[in-house]
Design a protein around this motif. Structure first.
Motif, PDB file in Angstrom:
ATOM      1  N   HIS B 203       0.799  -1.116   0.100  1.00 28.71           N
ATOM      2  CA  HIS B 203       0.149  -0.084   0.108  1.00 28.71           C
ATOM      3  C   HIS B 203       0.783   1.296   0.012  1.00 28.71           C
ATOM      4  N   PHE B 204       0.834   2.028  -1.190  1.00 32.74           N
ATOM      5  CA  PHE B 204       1.846   3.109  -1.300  1.00 32.74           C
ATOM      6  C   PHE B 204       0.920   4.281  -1.522  1.00 32.74           C
ATOM      7  N   HIS B 205       1.741   5.368  -0.927  1.00 33.02           N
ATOM      8  CA  HIS B 205       1.084   6.861  -1.407  1.00 33.02           C
ATOM      9  C   HIS B 205       2.021   7.566  -2.077  1.00 33.02           C
ATOM     10  N   ASN B 206       1.520   8.455  -3.007  1.00 31.34           N
ATOM     11  CA  ASN B 206       2.304   9.114  -3.954  1.00 31.34           C
ATOM     12  C   ASN B 206       3.062  10.450  -3.330  1.00 31.34           C
ATOM     13  N   THR B 207       3.361  10.583  -2.037  1.00 29.08           N
ATOM     14  CA  THR B 207       3.586  11.998  -1.400  1.00 29.08           C
ATOM     15  C   THR B 207       4.824  12.478  -2.135  1.00 29.08           C
ATOM     16  N   ARG B 208       5.849  11.612  -2.553  1.00 27.49           N
ATOM     17  CA  ARG B 208       7.081  12.416  -3.030  1.00 27.49           C
ATOM     18  C   ARG B 208       7.254  11.778  -4.487  1.00 27.49           C
ATOM     19  N   GLY B 209       5.847  11.472  -5.181  1.00 26.74           N
ATOM     20  CA  GLY B 209       6.001  11.037  -6.450  1.00 26.74           C
ATOM     21  C   GLY B 209       6.467   9.714  -6.724  1.00 26.74           C
ATOM     22  N   LEU B 210       6.853   8.787  -5.740  1.00 30.29           N
ATOM     23  CA  LEU B 210       7.314   7.649  -6.039  1.00 30.29           C
ATOM     24  C   LEU B 210       6.292   6.149  -5.863  1.00 30.29           C
ATOM     25  N   GLY B 211       5.179   6.780  -5.854  1.00 30.83           N
ATOM     26  CA  GLY B 211       3.928   5.600  -5.619  1.00 30.83           C
ATOM     27  C   GLY B 211       4.145   4.600  -6.680  1.00 30.83           C
ATOM     28  N   LEU B 212       4.317   4.905  -8.021  1.00 28.59           N
ATOM     29  CA  LEU B 212       4.289   3.757  -9.094  1.00 28.59           C
ATOM     30  C   LEU B 212       5.811   3.139  -9.330  1.00 28.59           C
ATOM     31  N   ALA B 213       6.671   3.880  -8.857  1.00 25.57           N
ATOM     32  CA  ALA B 213       8.139   3.298  -8.786  1.00 25.57           C
ATOM     33  C   ALA B 213       8.399   2.338  -7.744  1.00 25.57           C
TER      34      ALA B 213
END
Lengths: 291, 291
Positions: B203-213
Motif C-alpha cells: 500500500h503506497f502513497h504518492n507523497t514524493r512522486g514514488l508511488g508507481l516506482a
C-alpha cells in the motif's frame, strides 16, 4: 553516480506562456549550479517566432556563469539553429529529431528522413568545430499521433547520428508513453548494439505518472544519465496535454533513498523549485517540494 | 495477474472535508465494480466523531451491490470497531496498526504494543467468526515523526498478527517515505520469513512522486497484490501534507503497458475517476485521466 542533465531552462520553459526574462533564466541556472547540477540544457536555437520563450538564447549564453566542471547544452533542430549555436560558447550540441513522421511534421515541418539528412551535415560541421554532439531522439517510446515507433527505426536513426559523429544518444519519451518493461527492452537493445561505444541517456515525461518508474527501469538496465526538469516544469507545444519532464528534485530524492549518489544538494534543489514556483506564479508539478 | 484492492471509498475519502453522501459512495463502488474491481476497502469502523466521513459505514455496507466474486473489506482500528464490523456483512477484516509509537499515539491514541495486544483479541474473535483477517501495518517504510522503522520491528508486529490468525499482511507506506530499493529489501525479508504461507500486499502513497516506482519495485520482487485509490484520492488526517494513494487507473495503465493483466477496464476506470472529480468538485491527482 548519476549524471543529471537539467532541462528546465529549455524543455521546462519553452512551452510556458508567461514570459520569463533573461535575468530570471540566468538566476535559475545559477541556482541550479549552486545546487550541484553539472550539465544544463540552457537554451534552444529554434525559430523565435515559433517558440518566443527561447528567443534570448544568445543573450542567455553570454550571461550564464562559467564554472569549472559545468557544461551547457543547446538544443538544435536544424542547420540554421546550428549556425546560431556556433556563434555562442555552448559546450554541447543537443541535436534533435523525433522518430515518427506524424510528430516530426508538426514539430519540425519535415519528415524524419529529411530531418536526419539535414542533421548529418549539422553533426559533421559541429564535430569539425570540436563540439561534442548528443543525438536526441524524440517519440522513441511511442508517438501520440501514429502509435508505436519500432525500436529498429529508432536504432536506424541513432546509427545515422552516430556515424555522422554523435558521441551520445538520448532516447526521449516526448509524451509520456513509455512503460518500465519497454524501457528495459529498448535500453537492452541499444546496449547490445553499441556496447560501451556510445553513452546512452534517457529523457522521460510524467504525463501518465510513470516518469520515476521509467527512470527506475532505466537505472536497473544500467543507464546512469537522465534528463530532468526542476519542479517538474515542462511540456511540448506540439504534444497536447503533455505535462512536465521528470522532476529533478523528486528524482534526486528517489536516488538518495536508494543510496545512489547524484552529486546534488536536495535541499537546495527544493529551494530552487520553490523559487521557480514564485517566478511562474503557479503551482508546479514537483511533489517533494510540497512536503 | 494483479489483485487490486481499491481503497478509494475508505482511504481515499476519509480525509476529505467535503461530505460525500451514502448515495455517492454506493455509486462510486458500483462504478468500480463495473470497471472490473474485485476487492474494495469500502468502509472504516472508526469513531465517527474523529472521522465523520466514515460515519455511515453500516449504511454503506447495507446498500452496496452484492456481486459474485466481489469482496468488501472494512478497516478496523480497535475492539469496538470489530464489534461494529461483526454486525455487517463485510467480507474481510482489515485490522490496522501503525508500527511506530510516535505515529500510533496520534492515529489510535495507543502505543503500538497496546494496539497489538488489543488486536490479538480482535483477530482471534474475527477468525472464530470465520472472517478472513488482513493485518495492515502502517508506517512500515518509515515514520514522519520518528524516522526509520526497523524491519525487525515490522516483522515482529506482523508475527503477532499472523499467530493470532491473520492470513494476509499488507505493508503500508502511510506517508510516502518508501523508495524502490527499500521496498525490494523489505519484501525479500518478509518472503524469506513466510515463504508462501502468508499473502503479502503493498500500500503506497504518492507523497514524493514514488508511488508507481514503488509498485514496480514490489512487482519485480514478486508481489501481486496492491492497494490503490481511484483518481489518486487520499491522505491521512494525522499525516500532514500526505497526498493520495497510488492512483488506480494510473497503476492499471502501467501494468497494461507492461503486458500484466489486472482484470479491469482502463477506460471505465478513467470514466469513474472523472466522475469522482465531479463529485469532489476539485481537481484530483490521477494523471492518465487528464490525457
Amino acid at each position: 553516480m548519476i549524471e543529471i542533465c537539467e532541462v528546465g531552462p529549455r524543455d521546462g520553459l519553452q512551452n510556458e506562456k508567461k514570459p520569463i526574462s533573461t535575468d530570471q533564466k540566468v538566476e535559475m541556472i545559477t541556482r541550479l549550479i549552486d545546487a550541484g547540477i553539472k550539465k544544463i540544457e540552457a537554451v534552444s536555437f529554434v525559430n523565435p517566432k515559433v517558440v518566443p520563450q527561447m528567443a534570448d538564447a544568445e543573450e542567455v549564453m553570454k550571461r550564464v556563469p562559467r564554472v569549472d566542471g559545468v557544461k551547457y547544452a543547446g538544443l538544435i533542430l536544424n542547420y540554421s539553429g546550428m549556425e546560431r549555436a556556433m556563434k555562442t560558447d555552448v559546450d554541447i550540441f543537443h541535436i534533435v529529431t523525433t522518430t515518427s513522421d506524424a510528430f516530426n511534421l508538426k514539430n519540425a515541418r519535415k519528415t524524419v528522413d529529411q530531418n536526419v539528412a539535414e542533421h548529418i551535415t549539422v553533426i559533421q560541421e559541429a564535430v569539425a568545430a570540436k563540439k561534442p554532439v548528443t543525438g536526441v531522439l524524440g517519440t522513441a517510446f511511442g508517438c501520440p499521433y501514429s502509435g508505436e515507433v519500432p525500436v529498429d527505426r529508432v536504432l536506424e536513426i541513432s546509427e545515422a547520428f552516430v556515424k555522422a559523429g554523435a558521441s551520445e544518444i538520448v532516447l526521449a519519451d516526448t509524451t509520456g508513453l513509455a512503460n518500465p518493461v519497454q524501457v528495459a527492452e529498448v535500453v537492452n537493445r541499444f546496449q547490445r548494439h553499441y556496447g560501451d561505444d556510445i553513452k546512452l541517456g534517457l529523457h522521460f515525461h510524467n504525463t501518465r505518472g510513470l516518469g520515476l518508474a521509467n527512470v527506475l527501469a532505466g537505472y536497473q538496465a544500467g543507464i546512469r544519465r537522465f534528463d530532468s526538469s526542476i519542479a517538474g516544469l515542462g511540456g511540448c507545444p506540439f504534444a497536447p496535454k503533455a505535462v512536465g519532464n521528470v522532476c529533478t528534485e523528486d528524482m534526486v530524492n528517489m536516488f538518495a533513498g536508494m543510496g545512489v549518489e547524484t552529486g546534488t544538494d536536495l535541499q537546495k534543489l527544493v529551494e530552487t523549485a520553490l523559487w521557480m514556483e514564485e517566478q511562474m506564479e503557479k503551482r508546479l508539478d514537483g511533489m517533494v517540494m510540497k512536503v
